[in-house]
Design an enzyme around this catalytic site. Structure first.
Site, PDB file in Angstrom:
ATOM      1  N   TYR A  58       0.848  -1.208   0.000  1.00  0.00           N
ATOM      2  CA  TYR A  58       0.000   0.000   0.000  1.00  0.00           C
ATOM      3  C   TYR A  58       0.875   1.247   0.000  1.00  0.00           C
ATOM      4  CZ  TYR A  58      -3.688  -3.166   1.849  1.00  0.00           C
ATOM      5  OH  TYR A  58      -4.574  -4.196   2.063  1.00  0.00           O
ATOM      6  N   SER A  59       0.771   2.179  -0.946  1.00  0.00           N
ATOM      7  CA  SER A  59      -0.123   2.170  -2.088  1.00  0.00           C
ATOM      8  C   SER A  59       0.692   2.328  -3.369  1.00  0.00           C
ATOM      9  CB  SER A  59      -1.139   3.302  -1.957  1.00  0.00           C
ATOM     10  OG  SER A  59      -0.429   4.506  -1.605  1.00  0.00           O
TER      11      SER A  59
END
Length: 318
Positions: A58-59
């Site tokens: 992420y991300s």
């Protein structure tokens, strides 16, 4: 007399004690900047939550990001608040662009990167993010067991794994006396039931593995903000809106509206309460981009649905 669930209620996940809602960290460093993320994290903990979910990837999908942004935000928050021992941090390995797959070498390199970003010397829960069928379960489970023995990880878990590989993994751990998966993170919600129910849920139930479902609100569809004829400005609106095109999606919204009205509750709270009541489910995961979105999520700990309401929702979503 049974205890009334509330936002401070804790439930067991292996040796861990977790709140009934897991806060998804996928938005941190993506649609929520660091200041917004800190505000959400503060409000979540103030509301009784203690179970924060993230992943090393992420991300990475955001232009200009390389992965690890969410962990970095959470690590900065932990450092500034000095509350590491009060929260349960879950992260995942196997999908970061620089650390793909589940080879022993990849796992052992990736965990140190996660620990650095999270500014901690241990992870409470470490998931294999996606199964890597090119690697024998013996290799990645031995590597994960090494991390537990070294004190870097407290408990291990799996996400996105088949029933067969989950069964094989649990059997190997039991046979060899190694760390064992205590949790499973499946895609599961009122409009996506076949992604978990059936063989995978049966393996989990039979082996005492807890489910911590992701996409618990179907990318926002189960908040009720997506309706026929409306448009919503959101990074996830396309994924949510597709459910409006199905009979099941519309049936589920109608049933949610009915139950929410009876409890004077938010639609999202009802959707999460249905999920939390399902066999094996310990804590659904939901994310909040703003503090104002949190009360509906934390409400899952205070709402108990009747058998009739669970049946209504179950039939609408069948």
């Amino acid at each position: 007399m049974t205890a009334t669930p509330g936002p401070h209620t804790r439930t067991s996940l292996g040796s861990l004690s977790v709140s009934r809602l897991s806060l998804g960290g996928n938005v941190f460093g993506w649609t929520a900047d660091e200041a917004e993320s800190f505000a959400v994290l503060d409000a979540y903990v103030a509301g009784g939550g203690n179970f924060i979910d993230t992943a090393d990837v992420y991300s990475a999908w955001v232009p200009g990001n390389k992965g690890g942004e969410s962990e970095t935000v959470i690590g900065n928050w932990l450092s500034s608040r000095g509350n590491r021992s009060e929260v349960v941090i879950a992260t995942k390995v196997g999908a970061h662009p620089a650390y793909k797959g589940l080879s022993a070498a990849t796992i052992k390199a990736a965990v140190d990167e996660s620990l650095t970003r999270l500014r901690t010397d241990y992870l409470d829960l470490y998931y294999t993010h996606y199964d890597d069928e090119s690697v024998e379960v013996s290799e990645f489970l031995t590597a994960l067991d090494d991390l537990v023995r070294a004190g870097k990880v407290r408990e291990i878990a799996a996400s996105n794994i088949s029933a067969q590989r989950l069964e094989e993994s649990l059997a190997f751990s039991d046979r060899e006396g190694l760390a064992r998966y205590v949790a499973l993170q499946p895609h599961y919600n009122l409009v996506s039931r076949d992604t978990y129910e059936g063989e995978l849920a049966d393996v989990a139930a039979r082996n005492g593995v807890a489910a911590v479902p992701y996409y618990a609100l179907a990318s926002g569809f189960l908040t009720g903000k997506y309706r026929p004829g409306t448009t919503t400005d959101s990074a996830r609106s396309g994924a949510a809106a597709k459910h409006l095109a199905t009979d099941r999606g519309l049936r589920v919204l109608t049933a949610l509206d009915s139950v929410a009205a009876a409890h004077q509750a938010e639609i999202a709270t009802v959707a999460l309460a249905w999920l939390a009541a399902q066999p094996t489910v310990v804590a659904p995961i939901a994310s909040a981009r703003t503090v104002s979105q949190l009360p509906a999520l934390l409400g899952v700990g205070e709402l108990t649905l009747s058998d009739a309401e669970l049946t209504l929702l179950g039939q609408a979503s069948a």
